[in-house]
Design an enzyme around this catalytic site. Structure first.
Site, PDB file in Angstrom:
ATOM      1  N   LYS A  78       0.846  -1.200   0.000  1.00  0.00           N
ATOM      2  CA  LYS A  78       0.000   0.000   0.000  1.00  0.00           C
ATOM      3  C   LYS A  78       0.880   1.247   0.000  1.00  0.00           C
ATOM      4  O   LYS A  78       1.924   1.280   0.661  1.00  0.00           O
ATOM      5  CB  LYS A  78      -0.903  -0.025   1.241  1.00  0.00           C
ATOM      6  CG  LYS A  78      -1.991   1.059   1.264  1.00  0.00           C
ATOM      7  CD  LYS A  78      -2.906   0.876   2.469  1.00  0.00           C
ATOM      8  CE  LYS A  78      -3.992   1.935   2.540  1.00  0.00           C
ATOM      9  NZ  LYS A  78      -4.860   1.775   3.718  1.00  0.00           N
ATOM     10  N   SER A 153      -9.725   1.797   2.805  1.00  0.00           N
ATOM     11  CA  SER A 153      -8.870   2.525   1.884  1.00  0.00           C
ATOM     12  C   SER A 153      -7.834   1.668   1.159  1.00  0.00           C
ATOM     13  O   SER A 153      -7.253   2.124   0.184  1.00  0.00           O
ATOM     14  CB  SER A 153      -8.141   3.646   2.630  1.00  0.00           C
ATOM     15  OG  SER A 153      -7.312   3.097   3.638  1.00  0.00           O
ATOM     16  N   SER A 177      -9.902  -0.523   6.937  1.00  0.00           N
ATOM     17  CA  SER A 177      -9.345  -0.380   5.585  1.00  0.00           C
ATOM     18  C   SER A 177      -8.718  -1.626   4.996  1.00  0.00           C
ATOM     19  O   SER A 177      -8.440  -1.662   3.799  1.00  0.00           O
ATOM     20  CB  SER A 177      -8.320   0.749   5.555  1.00  0.00           C
ATOM     21  OG  SER A 177      -8.992   1.967   5.426  1.00  0.00           O
TER      22      SER A 177
HETATM   23  N1  GLN Z   1     -13.093   4.345   6.527  1.00  0.00           N
HETATM   24  C1  GLN Z   1     -12.396   4.675   7.730  1.00  0.00           C
HETATM   25  C2  GLN Z   1     -11.931   6.098   7.680  1.00  0.00           C
HETATM   26  O1  GLN Z   1     -12.093   6.705   6.684  1.00  0.00           O
HETATM   27  C3  GLN Z   1     -11.246   3.755   7.959  1.00  0.00           C
HETATM   28  C4  GLN Z   1     -10.084   4.037   7.095  1.00  0.00           C
HETATM   29  C5  GLN Z   1      -8.889   3.188   7.432  1.00  0.00           C
HETATM   30  O2  GLN Z   1      -9.020   2.137   8.067  1.00  0.00           O
HETATM   31  N2  GLN Z   1      -7.720   3.662   7.091  1.00  0.00           N
HETATM   32  O3  GLN Z   1     -11.411   6.618   8.608  1.00  0.00           O
END
Ligand code: GLN
Length: 483
Positions: A78, A153, A177
């Protein structure tokens, strides 16, 4: 649907000489060529020649019997995880040309284990999102249905697994994410216990919540990868002083060894098709002899707002470091400091990131701090205690997401609808406990994921249950596409 080799099977095949790492590397490069234009899973790709040179080295090591645990396995990373040999943008214009002067600890460990890093994957900017649409490099699409999102994400890390553009990948999980993308792409992802995996070199979003974790096409693969990246790192002060977990040779869980429980609050909001696949799986487990108990976690209803306040507060303070100076942008002229900073931020950050900085700063500001940030930390404690109490008795099961993968554009216009996708996943981050997401089945041709949460450092239990479930569903090594 296609079946592809899992990383574990690849290593096996390389070892007994039935497959050549170079041949496999070419095959993956071809898949990338076939799919990438439509899916956009990668921000940066390693040059094919560089991949092949490394695969040739792997071939040599197998020949000499000097292979390491991930020798010749193609891993995608990532793009918020630092690599000194490739740009690390976190999908932000702010870091468009940034090449870190060091590797994240997890990357060091991958390389030391013989893995080949194929590229850096697309994601929501600074890991803020649930769909992988908030990227400065364009949205990622779901290989199972190109009109739909792959979840976020870590959407790029999931999508490249789902089309065969890598053998394993790394994601990061602040509030879901890793697990949401796993659920939406029929792949496997683990959010480890807080402190099990080093965060050194992870571009921070919500430090007290997030962990880097493995993503894969099988439970055993995810376990193998977690074993390689896990364990104490002196460079991360929140890292637990423990040896890497032993996870790659575990046996499936047998009925009677642990029971499962389903908190009513973690299913009732799910849409029909998701609930159906989930209960179907629970029924199968029961008929195999597993105890599946009903439970209640009323604190879950407060988890989502608490998560978003804490995550945004931490984000606002983390992102203060981007002033256009430390990580310079070429299109902003030097001059008055504050004007320079304002201009760099206006151009460098995307809309969602700006919004979160404003909201997070507000939650931390004088006069509002007690009502928002402090209140949220108290709720976090309640959620954590409740989860730990329940997890001591049983493995907590729920759908990984309340809905099927949405279409592009469907959710991002309404922040509350977007954030609601994380209701089941944020719980594990607030509590610091491990959680596994894996395929439970399909509905209307779309993947549905199940989530299992265990007590702290219960990764072994999750992996063993995952192996059992995988045997039941047969969904191991699956990928999108014909053939
Ligand atoms: N969707 C969540 C957020 O936007 C989690 C994102 C993540 O785990 N990085 O904060």
């Amino acid at each position: 649907m296609r079946k592809l080799k899992t990383a574990y099977e690849l290593v096996e095949a390389y070892r007994n000489g039935s497959l050549d790492p170079v041949e496999h590397a070419w095959r993956v490069i071809e898949e990338i060529g076939r799919w990438e234009g439509r899916v956009n899973a990668y921000i940066t790709l390693e040059a094919p020649e560089a991949i092949i040179i490394q695969a040739e080295e792997a071939r040599e090591r197998y020949r000499r019997g000097e292979h390491r645990p991930l020798e010749g396995v193609l891993v995608a990373v990532k793009d918020n995880i630092s690599t000194s040999f490739m740009p690390t943008t976190a999908a932000s214009r702010m870091l468009e040309k940034y090449i870190p002067p060091f590797n994240a600890t997890v990357v060091e460990r991958l390389v030391r284990a013989g893995a080949i890093v194929v590229g850096k994957t697309n994601m929501d900017e600074f890991a803020m999102g649930s769909t992988s649409e908030f990227s400065a490099f364009g949205p990622v699409r779901n290989p199972w249905d190109l009109e739909r999102v792959p979840g976020g994400s870590s959407g790029g890390s999931a999508a490249c697994l789902a089309y065969g553009g890598c053998d394993l990948s790394l994601g990061s999980d602040t509030g879901g994410s890793i697990r949401l993308p796993a659920a939406y792409t029929a792949t496997v992802g683990i959010k480890p216990t807080y402190g099990l995996v080093s965060r050194y070199g992870l571009i921070p979003y919500g430090n007290s919540l997030e962990q880097i974790g493995p993503m894969a096409r099988s439970v055993k693969d995810a376990a193998l990868l977690l074993e390689v990246i896990g364990g104490w790192d002196p460079r991360d002060s929140t890292s637990l002083r423990i040896d890497p977990p032993k996870l790659s040779n575990l046996e499936p869980l047998e009925p009677g060894e642990a029971s499962l429980c389903v908190p009513r609050e973690m299913v009732e909001g799910s849409e029909e098709p998701v609930a159906k696949v989930f209960w179907n799986l629970m029924g199968k487990l029961e008929s195999e002899g597993f105890e599946v108990l009903e439970a209640s976690l009323p604190e879950v209803s407060k988890a989502l707002p608490a998560y978003y306040i804490i995550a945004l507060a931490e984000a606002a303070s983390n992102l203060a470091r981007y002033d256009g100076g430390l990580y310079p942008r070429e299109d902003v002229e030097a001059g008055d400091y504050w004007r320079h900073v304002a201009e760099a931020r206006a151009r460098g950050f995307g809309w969602e990131v700006k919004k979160r900085i404003v909201l997070g700063s507000y939650a931390l500001s004088e006069g509002y701090r007690d009502e928002y940030y402090i209140a949220a930390t108290k709720v976090r404690r309640l959620v954590r205690d409740a989860v730990l109490r329940l997890a001591r008795k049983c493995i907590i099961a729920s759908p990984a997401a309340p809905i099927l993968p949405p279409r592009l554009g469907e959710r991002i216009t309404d922040p509350l609808l977007l954030y609601a996708m994380d209701v089941y996943t944020v719980v594990a981050n607030l509590a610091g406990v491990p959680a596994l997401a894996m395929p439970a089945g399909f509905s209307q041709g779309l993947p549905v994921g199940v989530q299992f949460m265990a007590y702290r450092l219960g990764e072994d239990l999750l992996v063993r249950l995952g192996l059992t479930v995988e045997e039941m569903t047969g969904l191991r090594g699956v990928a999108a596409g014909e053939g």
